[in-house]
Design a protein around this motif. Structure first.
Motif, short mmCIF file in Angstrom:
data_model
loop_
_atom_site.label_atom_id
_atom_site.label_comp_id
_atom_site.label_asym_id
_atom_site.label_seq_id
_atom_site.Cartn_x
_atom_site.Cartn_y
_atom_site.Cartn_z
N THR A 234 12.73 -3.84 -8.37
CA THR A 234 12.14 -2.91 -9.34
C THR A 234 10.91 -3.55 -9.97
OG1 THR A 234 14.36 -2.04 -9.81
CG2 THR A 234 12.62 -1.44 -11.34
N ILE A 235 9.82 -2.80 -9.99
CA ILE A 235 8.56 -3.29 -10.57
C ILE A 235 8.12 -2.32 -11.66
CG2 ILE A 235 7.88 -4.49 -8.45
CD1 ILE A 235 6.08 -2.16 -7.77
N PRO A 236 7.32 -2.79 -12.61
CA PRO A 236 6.87 -1.87 -13.65
C PRO A 236 5.74 -0.96 -13.15
CG PRO A 236 5.99 -4.07 -14.06
CD PRO A 236 6.84 -4.17 -12.82
N VAL A 237 5.60 0.20 -13.79
CA VAL A 237 4.45 1.07 -13.58
C VAL A 237 3.66 1.09 -14.89
CG1 VAL A 237 3.68 3.45 -13.14
CG2 VAL A 237 5.64 2.49 -11.87
N THR A 238 2.38 0.79 -14.81
CA THR A 238 1.54 0.71 -16.00
C THR A 238 0.20 1.37 -15.70
OG1 THR A 238 2.59 -1.42 -16.53
CG2 THR A 238 0.56 -0.90 -17.71
N ASN A 239 -0.24 2.27 -16.57
CA ASN A 239 -1.51 2.98 -16.35
C ASN A 239 -1.56 3.66 -14.98
OD1 ASN A 239 -2.45 2.18 -18.88
ND2 ASN A 239 -3.22 0.24 -18.07
N GLY A 240 -0.42 4.19 -14.55
CA GLY A 240 -0.39 4.96 -13.32
C GLY A 240 -0.42 4.14 -12.05
N ARG A 241 -0.29 2.82 -12.18
CA ARG A 241 -0.28 1.94 -11.01
C ARG A 241 0.89 0.96 -11.09
NH1 ARG A 241 -4.64 0.73 -7.93
NH2 ARG A 241 -3.91 -1.41 -7.92
N SER A 242 1.29 0.39 -9.94
CA SER A 242 2.33 -0.63 -9.98
C SER A 242 1.78 -1.84 -10.72
CB SER A 242 2.75 -1.02 -8.57
OG SER A 242 1.80 -1.91 -8.03
N GLY A 243 2.57 -2.40 -11.59
CA GLY A 243 2.10 -3.51 -12.43
C GLY A 243 2.30 -4.86 -11.77
N LEU A 244 1.90 -5.00 -10.51
CA LEU A 244 2.05 -6.28 -9.82
C LEU A 244 1.06 -7.30 -10.36
CD1 LEU A 244 2.36 -5.03 -6.13
CD2 LEU A 244 4.21 -5.88 -7.58
N GLY A 245 1.44 -8.57 -10.31
CA GLY A 245 0.50 -9.63 -10.61
C GLY A 245 -0.52 -9.74 -9.48
N THR A 246 -1.63 -10.43 -9.77
CA THR A 246 -2.73 -10.55 -8.81
C THR A 246 -2.28 -11.08 -7.46
OG1 THR A 246 -4.04 -11.19 -10.73
CG2 THR A 246 -5.05 -11.54 -8.56
N TRP A 247 -1.35 -12.01 -7.45
CA TRP A 247 -0.96 -12.67 -6.20
C TRP A 247 0.37 -12.15 -5.65
CZ3 TRP A 247 -5.28 -14.81 -4.95
CH2 TRP A 247 -6.10 -15.34 -5.95
N GLN A 248 0.87 -11.08 -6.24
CA GLN A 248 2.16 -10.53 -5.78
C GLN A 248 1.96 -9.40 -4.77
OE1 GLN A 248 3.86 -9.52 -9.65
NE2 GLN A 248 5.40 -11.14 -9.40
N GLY A 249 2.58 -9.51 -3.62
CA GLY A 249 2.65 -8.41 -2.66
C GLY A 249 4.10 -8.05 -2.44
N ILE A 250 4.34 -6.81 -1.99
CA ILE A 250 5.70 -6.35 -1.70
C ILE A 250 5.91 -6.42 -0.19
CG2 ILE A 250 7.36 -4.47 -1.95
CD1 ILE A 250 5.49 -3.31 -4.14
N TYR A 251 6.96 -7.12 0.22
CA TYR A 251 7.21 -7.30 1.65
C TYR A 251 8.60 -6.82 2.04
CZ TYR A 251 3.00 -10.06 1.51
OH TYR A 251 1.69 -10.45 1.34
N ARG B 282 0.82 -1.21 0.00
CA ARG B 282 0.00 0.00 0.00
C ARG B 282 0.86 1.26 0.00
NH1 ARG B 282 -5.10 -0.06 3.99
NH2 ARG B 282 -5.02 -2.16 3.07
N GLU B 283 1.91 1.29 0.80
CA GLU B 283 2.80 2.46 0.84
C GLU B 283 3.40 2.72 -0.55
OE1 GLU B 283 2.55 0.23 3.16
OE2 GLU B 283 3.03 1.01 5.15
N VAL B 284 3.80 1.63 -1.20
CA VAL B 284 4.42 1.78 -2.53
C VAL B 284 3.38 2.26 -3.54
CG1 VAL B 284 5.59 0.56 -4.41
CG2 VAL B 284 6.20 0.06 -2.02
N GLU B 285 2.20 1.70 -3.50
CA GLU B 285 1.12 2.12 -4.41
C GLU B 285 0.83 3.61 -4.25
OE1 GLU B 285 -0.18 0.87 -6.90
OE2 GLU B 285 -0.35 -1.29 -6.73
N GLN B 286 0.81 4.08 -3.01
CA GLN B 286 0.52 5.51 -2.77
C GLN B 286 1.60 6.40 -3.38
OE1 GLN B 286 0.05 5.61 1.48
NE2 GLN B 286 -2.17 5.34 1.40
N ILE B 287 2.84 5.97 -3.28
CA ILE B 287 3.94 6.76 -3.84
C ILE B 287 3.85 6.77 -5.37
CG2 ILE B 287 6.46 6.87 -4.10
CD1 ILE B 287 6.62 5.92 -1.14
N VAL B 288 3.51 5.63 -5.96
CA VAL B 288 3.35 5.58 -7.42
C VAL B 288 2.24 6.55 -7.84
CG1 VAL B 288 2.63 4.14 -9.38
CG2 VAL B 288 4.26 3.25 -7.70
N THR B 289 1.14 6.58 -7.12
CA THR B 289 0.04 7.51 -7.42
C THR B 289 0.51 8.96 -7.30
OG1 THR B 289 -1.57 5.90 -6.62
CG2 THR B 289 -2.32 8.18 -6.79
#
Lengths: 151, 151, 151
Positions: free
Chosen positions: C114-131, C34-41
């Motif tokens: 390093t993860i991709p950014v796509t359409n303004g969001r982190s491009g994580l797979g459905t089952w991928q979380g960042i820990y 969530r922290e990472v998603e907020q920064i990407v936004t």
């Protein structure tokens, strides 16, 4: 004529790439933090990332504690136990008993590494150093490419 | 009207992103070097980085020696010993005895990989190939996103 | 006066960097997706990459399955067996029996991601979380820097 200059200046600041060679003395870790810091300074980039890449499959790039040398001898000892030279499991022994272990050690410790650039310097933590890890027992010449990107 | 064109051209050159699917035939390594090279060429980027990402938690992306196939069978054998299928230590066995080992193998070999781009091509070493490593024993469709950035 | 504005706007969009602190409760994995998603936004970047970096040598950053918590307890158990606390092989024990294992665990699971950014969001797979993976047994405050680059 002013406009192309401005535009080119931005283009130039975006990406800076430089390669260097390091001669290793055989298996072990070699501090390349200073070389990387110099390239970051040369790039003139203030904020962004610095990507390191080693163009080989039997050496790697790692971040490691930089104060007590016994950390790196312990790391070496651990890896030698995890991936033993001369393991009879290996078929690929063309270049000796450290050949296949060097490939596996490189995959486990990785050939690419990316660090942040902040205020014109690499944003390493206080105790983080950048090490080229030679996995072959004999000396080798290793090429590293550094790409700095940002503003 | 000239100025926005110039500016947009720079914006376009900066970031190029493309995804592709690969169908694996079960556990093993699959060479995706050619797919990545093609995307780097399409990007039109001359100098920078190429970031690869796999959107799964039971497959990974690695650089490996690309000449002798026994390197990759030895690697597979090593990993199977390091993280044994059916290890009684694992609770998470919902999808079978290779379920939890596939997650651990992916974390140890990583789902992201970044390589340099130099002179409009991926800056791989002579013996480096890019492999998608399937860790599940059954075939799967895997999605990889490639992002090329630079000048 | 229009031109510098346009140029600066491109410069600003290119690189966005922000750091945050996380307090861990000791060894284990802590979800920072969530922290990472907020920064990407916040970055306003639509397409590119998001680089994460932890400024320590005894904690790491990993992608892991995000649905079943037993995946992460199994992972923890596996790592504890692979790199045992108090192993008599280690010389570097200044800060206790988990000191050297924490360094090795961090190197094996990596401090950069390093993860991709796509359409303004982190491009994580459905089952991928960042820990964030804390490897010391006691609680620590950990600093992570996130750099988002792209268009």
């Amino acid at each position: 004529m002013l406009i192309p200059d401005v535009v080119l200046a931005i283009g130039e600041r975006m990406t800076y790439q430089e390669s260097f060679q390091t001669r290793t003395s055989g298996r072990g870790t070699f501090d390349i933090t200073r070389e990387v810091e110099q390239i970051v300074t040369c790039s003139g980039i203030s904020s962004g990332i610095c990507h390191l890449f080693i163009h080989h499959t039997s050496a790697s790039l790692v971040l490691c504690e930089n104060a007590d040398p016994s950390v790196r001898t312990d790391l070496e000892r651990f890896m030698a136990r995890l991936v033993p030279d001369g393991d009879t499991m290996f078929e690929h022994t063309m270049e000796g008993s450290d050949d296949m272990p060097a490939h596996i050690r490189s995959i486990l410790s990785k050939m690419d590494l990316t660090i942040p650039v902040t205020n014109g310097r690499s944003g390493l933590g206080t105790w983080q150093g950048i090490y080229l890890w030679e996995h072959r027992t004999r000396p080798h010449s290793r090429m590293v490419t550094v790409t700095v990107m940002g503003d």
